[in-house]
Design a protein around this motif. Structure first.
Motif, PDB file in Angstrom:
ATOM      1  N   ARG A  10       0.670  -1.055   0.082  1.00 40.77           N
ATOM      2  CA  ARG A  10      -0.102   0.089  -0.017  1.00 40.77           C
ATOM      3  C   ARG A  10       0.949   1.263   0.127  1.00 40.77           C
ATOM      4  NH1 ARG A  10      -4.346  -1.312   4.683  1.00 40.77           N
ATOM      5  NH2 ARG A  10      -2.499  -0.804   5.711  1.00 40.77           N
ATOM      6  N   GLY A  13       2.173   1.762  -3.373  1.00 38.76           N
ATOM      7  CA  GLY A  13       1.191   2.468  -4.443  1.00 38.76           C
ATOM      8  C   GLY A  13       0.887   3.828  -3.940  1.00 38.76           C
ATOM      9  N   GLU A  14       0.883   3.997  -2.779  1.00 36.94           N
ATOM     10  CA  GLU A  14       0.351   5.601  -2.509  1.00 36.94           C
ATOM     11  C   GLU A  14       1.679   6.386  -2.885  1.00 36.94           C
ATOM     12  OE1 GLU A  14      -1.835   8.380  -1.029  1.00 36.94           O
ATOM     13  OE2 GLU A  14      -2.446   6.571  -1.726  1.00 36.94           O
ATOM     14  N   GLN A  16       3.684   5.872  -5.297  1.00 39.48           N
ATOM     15  CA  GLN A  16       3.898   6.040  -6.825  1.00 39.48           C
ATOM     16  C   GLN A  16       2.765   7.119  -7.087  1.00 39.48           C
ATOM     17  OE1 GLN A  16       3.167   2.389  -8.778  1.00 39.48           O
ATOM     18  NE2 GLN A  16       3.078   3.206 -10.748  1.00 39.48           N
ATOM     19  N   ARG A  17       1.633   7.056  -6.549  1.00 42.00           N
ATOM     20  CA  ARG A  17       0.637   7.939  -7.114  1.00 42.00           C
ATOM     21  C   ARG A  17       0.676   9.359  -6.770  1.00 42.00           C
ATOM     22  NH1 ARG A  17      -3.451  10.887  -4.931  1.00 42.00           N
ATOM     23  NH2 ARG A  17      -2.822  10.216  -2.792  1.00 42.00           N
ATOM     24  N   VAL A  18       1.442   9.730  -5.649  1.00 44.20           N
ATOM     25  CA  VAL A  18       1.736  11.051  -5.306  1.00 44.20           C
ATOM     26  C   VAL A  18       3.024  11.591  -6.079  1.00 44.20           C
ATOM     27  CG1 VAL A  18       2.747  12.609  -3.325  1.00 44.20           C
ATOM     28  CG2 VAL A  18       0.886  10.898  -2.876  1.00 44.20           C
ATOM     29  N   ALA A  20       3.753  10.561  -9.166  1.00 41.99           N
ATOM     30  CA  ALA A  20       3.289  10.939 -10.548  1.00 41.99           C
ATOM     31  C   ALA A  20       2.581  12.436 -10.415  1.00 41.99           C
ATOM     32  CB  ALA A  20       2.481   9.983 -10.908  1.00 41.99           C
ATOM     33  N   GLU A  21       1.585  12.630  -9.218  1.00 46.23           N
ATOM     34  CA  GLU A  21       1.133  13.806  -9.284  1.00 46.23           C
ATOM     35  C   GLU A  21       2.147  15.139  -9.106  1.00 46.23           C
ATOM     36  OE1 GLU A  21      -1.689  13.904  -6.017  1.00 46.23           O
ATOM     37  OE2 GLU A  21      -2.996  12.349  -7.047  1.00 46.23           O
ATOM     38  N   ARG A  24       4.015  15.431 -12.501  1.00 48.16           N
ATOM     39  CA  ARG A  24       3.203  15.951 -13.437  1.00 48.16           C
ATOM     40  C   ARG A  24       2.752  17.334 -13.297  1.00 48.16           C
ATOM     41  NH1 ARG A  24      -1.308  13.389 -12.413  1.00 48.16           N
ATOM     42  NH2 ARG A  24      -0.593  11.433 -12.814  1.00 48.16           N
ATOM     43  N   SER A  37       6.477   9.400 -16.962  1.00 52.43           N
ATOM     44  CA  SER A  37       5.317   8.646 -15.755  1.00 52.43           C
ATOM     45  C   SER A  37       6.276   7.879 -14.992  1.00 52.43           C
ATOM     46  CB  SER A  37       4.552   7.604 -16.760  1.00 52.43           C
ATOM     47  OG  SER A  37       5.109   6.813 -17.219  1.00 52.43           O
ATOM     48  N   GLU A  84       2.064  15.385   1.547  1.00 52.87           N
ATOM     49  CA  GLU A  84       1.184  14.541   0.848  1.00 52.87           C
ATOM     50  C   GLU A  84       0.745  13.384   1.882  1.00 52.87           C
ATOM     51  OE1 GLU A  84      -0.916  15.426  -1.483  1.00 52.87           O
ATOM     52  OE2 GLU A  84      -0.036  17.283  -1.712  1.00 52.87           O
TER      53      GLU A  84
END
Length: 122
Positions: A10, A13-14, A16-18, A20-21, A24, A37, A84
Motif C-alpha cells: 500500500r 502504491g501511494e 507512486q501515485r503522489v 506521479a502527481e 506531472r 510517468s 502529502e
C-alpha cells in the motif's frame, strides 16, 4: 526475493501515485519532459529509501535530461511527498530510468518485421 507485506504494498502504491502527481504538476524544471510517468516504486520496509522507476516518452537524450532534472529537484519532491503522505520517515528517492517500454516497442517492431518478411501481401 522477499514478499512485500500488505502495508508495504500500500505504501508503494501511494508513493507512486503522489510522485506521479508531483512530477506531472508540481515541478517547473524545463529539463523534465511532460511525457514522464512513474512506472513503479519500491519503498524499503524501514521507510528510509525509495527506488522510483520512471519512463520518458521520447529519445534517450530526453530521458537523460529528465533524470537530471528529477535528481536536482529531489529535495523539493521529498518535501512535497512528506506533506502529502503521513509516514514516520520520508524516504530518500532514487530515480531510475526504466527502458522496458522502449524495449517492448523495439521487440514488437522486430517481431512485425520477421512476421512480415515471410509473406509479401502488402
Amino acid at each position: 526475493m522477499k514478499k512485500n507485506s500488505i502495508k508495504n504494498t500500500r505504501v508503494n502504491g501511494e508513493v507512486q501515485r503522489v510522485l506521479a502527481e508531483i512530477i506531472r504538476g508540481g515541478i517547473k524544471d524545463p529539463r523534465i519532459s511532460q511525457l514522464t510517468s512513474v512506472v513503479a516504486t519500491e519503498v524499503s520496509p524501514d521507510l528510509k529509501t525509495c527506488k522510483a522507476w520512471i519512463s520518458v516518452l521520447g529519445d534517450e537524450e530526453a530521458g537523460k535530461r529528465t533524470l537530471e532534472g528529477l535528481k536536482s529537484a529531489s529535495g523539493y519532491i521529498k518535501n512535497r511527498l512528506a506533506k502529502e503522505i503521513n509516514l514516520r520517515n520520508t524516504p530518500e528517492i532514487t530515480f531510475i530510468l526504466d527502458q522496458s517500454i522502449a524495449y517492448g516497442v523495439s521487440m514488437s517492431r522486430l517481431i512485425d518485421e520477421v512476421a512480415g518478411g515471410g509473406s509479401k501481401e502488402e
